[in-house]
Design a protein around this motif. Structure first.
Motif, PDB file in Angstrom:
ATOM      1  N   SER A 119      -7.295   0.588  -2.104  1.00  0.00           N
ATOM      2  CA  SER A 119      -7.495   0.298  -3.775  1.00  0.00           C
ATOM      3  C   SER A 119      -7.681  -1.081  -4.237  1.00  0.00           C
ATOM      4  O   SER A 119      -7.516  -2.132  -3.353  1.00  0.00           O
ATOM      5  N   SER A 151       0.804  -1.158  -0.075  1.00  0.00           N
ATOM      6  CA  SER A 151       0.059  -0.023   0.055  1.00  0.00           C
ATOM      7  C   SER A 151       1.087   1.177   0.069  1.00  0.00           C
ATOM      8  O   SER A 151       2.090   1.240   0.662  1.00  0.00           O
ATOM      9  N   ASP A 152       0.456   2.276  -0.645  1.00  0.00           N
ATOM     10  CA  ASP A 152       1.434   3.431  -0.636  1.00  0.00           C
ATOM     11  C   ASP A 152       1.293   4.568   0.579  1.00  0.00           C
ATOM     12  O   ASP A 152       0.490   5.326   0.561  1.00  0.00           O
ATOM     13  N   TYR A 153       2.000   3.857   1.512  1.00  0.00           N
ATOM     14  CA  TYR A 153       1.969   5.084   2.674  1.00  0.00           C
ATOM     15  C   TYR A 153       3.340   4.538   3.493  1.00  0.00           C
ATOM     16  O   TYR A 153       4.098   3.690   3.019  1.00  0.00           O
ATOM     17  N   GLU A 163       8.696  -3.396  -7.897  1.00  0.00           N
ATOM     18  CA  GLU A 163       8.153  -2.816  -6.708  1.00  0.00           C
ATOM     19  C   GLU A 163       6.919  -1.816  -7.119  1.00  0.00           C
ATOM     20  O   GLU A 163       6.999  -1.185  -7.790  1.00  0.00           O
ATOM     21  N   ASP A 164       5.886  -2.352  -6.492  1.00  0.00           N
ATOM     22  CA  ASP A 164       4.783  -1.648  -6.896  1.00  0.00           C
ATOM     23  C   ASP A 164       3.744  -1.167  -5.620  1.00  0.00           C
ATOM     24  O   ASP A 164       3.648  -2.084  -4.680  1.00  0.00           O
ATOM     25  N   TYR A 165       3.423   0.127  -5.444  1.00  0.00           N
ATOM     26  CA  TYR A 165       2.311   0.441  -4.686  1.00  0.00           C
ATOM     27  C   TYR A 165       1.037   0.898  -5.170  1.00  0.00           C
ATOM     28  O   TYR A 165       0.842   1.484  -6.346  1.00  0.00           O
ATOM     29  N   THR A 166       0.107   0.749  -4.199  1.00  0.00           N
ATOM     30  CA  THR A 166      -1.213   0.841  -4.702  1.00  0.00           C
ATOM     31  C   THR A 166      -1.877   1.800  -3.501  1.00  0.00           C
ATOM     32  O   THR A 166      -1.672   1.638  -2.318  1.00  0.00           O
ATOM     33  N   PRO A 167      -2.839   2.768  -3.703  1.00  0.00           N
ATOM     34  CA  PRO A 167      -3.550   3.656  -2.664  1.00  0.00           C
ATOM     35  C   PRO A 167      -4.202   2.643  -1.624  1.00  0.00           C
ATOM     36  O   PRO A 167      -4.655   1.700  -1.948  1.00  0.00           O
ATOM     37  N   GLN A 209       6.630   1.492   2.359  1.00  0.00           N
ATOM     38  CA  GLN A 209       7.662   2.295   1.719  1.00  0.00           C
ATOM     39  C   GLN A 209       9.008   1.868   2.554  1.00  0.00           C
ATOM     40  O   GLN A 209      10.009   1.661   2.156  1.00  0.00           O
TER      41      GLN A 209
END
Length: 376
Positions: free
Chosen positions: A181, A148-150, A174-178, A154
């Protein structure tokens, strides 16, 4: 803080609405279970504990605002709760500026300590590093990182990349999502194309449901490409559907299936209070433990005020469902046993590896040469 009467107030601050409610409602329930048990045995220092509950609504700004209310308007002795690192980071200055106490029950990315926070979930060397050691031991040579993007994912992934670099493991993507999501088709396609040895998953909340459904639909299996998750416990397995996640791995410190008498009593008490179909899980066990650690520290200090708790916390223990835990007086984290678990079709998680004993917390990873420079 008001200590004059026959009760002492504590805050329970959890997301009861929004994307994190899937995870945090059980934490609220576990806090209440501990308080009810303690009250039934006479309370703390002769006082009954009264809970003031608030909803953080899965929003860091709301957590900060509600923390301020609990401290200033409700005059609580301590607050139990928070889940995401964003919520903790938002609350930290509130507790420091008001010189009050937060007991935070969830594993997190480390690289932090505060005299006003007690961290009863795992720090990195008690969860993420043992998980990486386990994968390395099993011959995994490459990883794909999904989060998740936080803050937590990270920072965790920065640590994972530093470990990988020192241990000959390739990071394939490496992938992030809100947060919240639910569209994972693109990410899962990239994961599948990467041919990584394993996926390290730091998604939080109900995004995990969508991710694992997509993963299964794409024909990816634990045999082809195992996923190690650090934010999926028994509660989330139910939401994801055991059929979508059976065989996958988790890294935590506690599972409902931990085989000791203390845990058996805890599981029975929890199910009696909340329903036979309600599983116990790592974060809610850590929340339950945190209430007892606060009680044991107050009894050692013979006082409830912040300084007395801080001065007396070091060395305080509790025979927890996960095993014996001890507060580190220097960094306010606790010792924890690391456990790798496998999710079974019955929705429960079974330990397939555990550390030889409780691991001393090292939130800044000072004992790992490869981690130098991470806390900068």
């Amino acid at each position: 803080m008001d200590t004059a009467g026959s009760t002492i107030k504590v805050g329970s601050l959890n997301s009861l609405s929004g994307t994190m409610a899937i995870s945090e409602v059980t934490v609220r329930d576990a806090i209440k279970l501990a308080v009810d048990e303690i009250n039934a045995k006479g309370g703390v220092l002769g006082k009954q504990i009264q809970i003031v509950g608030e909803d953080g609504a899965s929003d860091p700004a709301v957590f900060a605002q509600k923390a301020e209310k609990l401290i200033k308007d409700d005059c609580v002795a301590a607050v139990f709760g928070g889940w995401t690192s964003s919520s903790r980071k938002a609350m930290l200055p509130v507790f420091e500026s008001n010189d009050s106490l937060l007991y935070y029950p969830v594993q997190y990315e480390g690289l932090e300590s505060s005299k006003n926070i007690f961290y009863t979930g795992a720090t990195t060397n008690q969860q993420i590093v043992p998980a990486l050691d386990y994968l390395k031991e099993k011959g995994v040579k490459s990883l794909y990182l999904v989060g998740s993007d936080y803050v937590f994912p990270q920072t965790a992934n920065r640590i994972i990349k530093a470990y990988a670099g020192a241990n000959g493991i390739e990071i394939k993507g490496e992938d992030y999502t809100p947060l919240g999501s639910t569209d994972f088709s693109t990410i899962v396609n990239k994961v599948r194309a990467s041919n990584a040895g394993a996926v390290f998953n730091t998604l939080n909340g109900d995004s995990n449901v969508a991710f694992f459904k997509e993963y299964t639909n794409a024909g990816l299996t634990p045999q082809k490409m195992p996923v190690v998750s650090v934010s999926i416990a028994e509660e989330e397995v139910t939401g994801i559907g055991a059929q979508n996640i059976a065989g996958q791995l988790t890294a935590w410190n506690y599972y409902q299936t931990v085989d000791n008498p203390v845990n058996k009593a805890f599981v029975a008490a929890y199910k009696k209070a909340y329903g036979a179909n309600k599983p116990t899980s790592d974060p809610m066990e850590a929340a339950y433990v945190s209430v007892y650690l606060w009680k044991n520290t107050a009894e050692k200090a013979k006082a409830f005020d912040t300084k007395a708790i801080q001065d007396n916390a070091g060395g305080v223990t509790f025979d927890a469902p996960e095993g014996l835990v001890t507060i580190d007086g220097e960094n306010h984290h606790i010792t924890k046993t690391a456990r790798i678990g496998e999710i079974h079709p019955d929705g429960l998680i079974y330990t397939i590896w555990e550390s030889k004993g409780p691991i001393t917390p090292d939130p800044y990873l000072k004992s790992y040469p490869w981690a130098a420079g991470l806390s900068g």
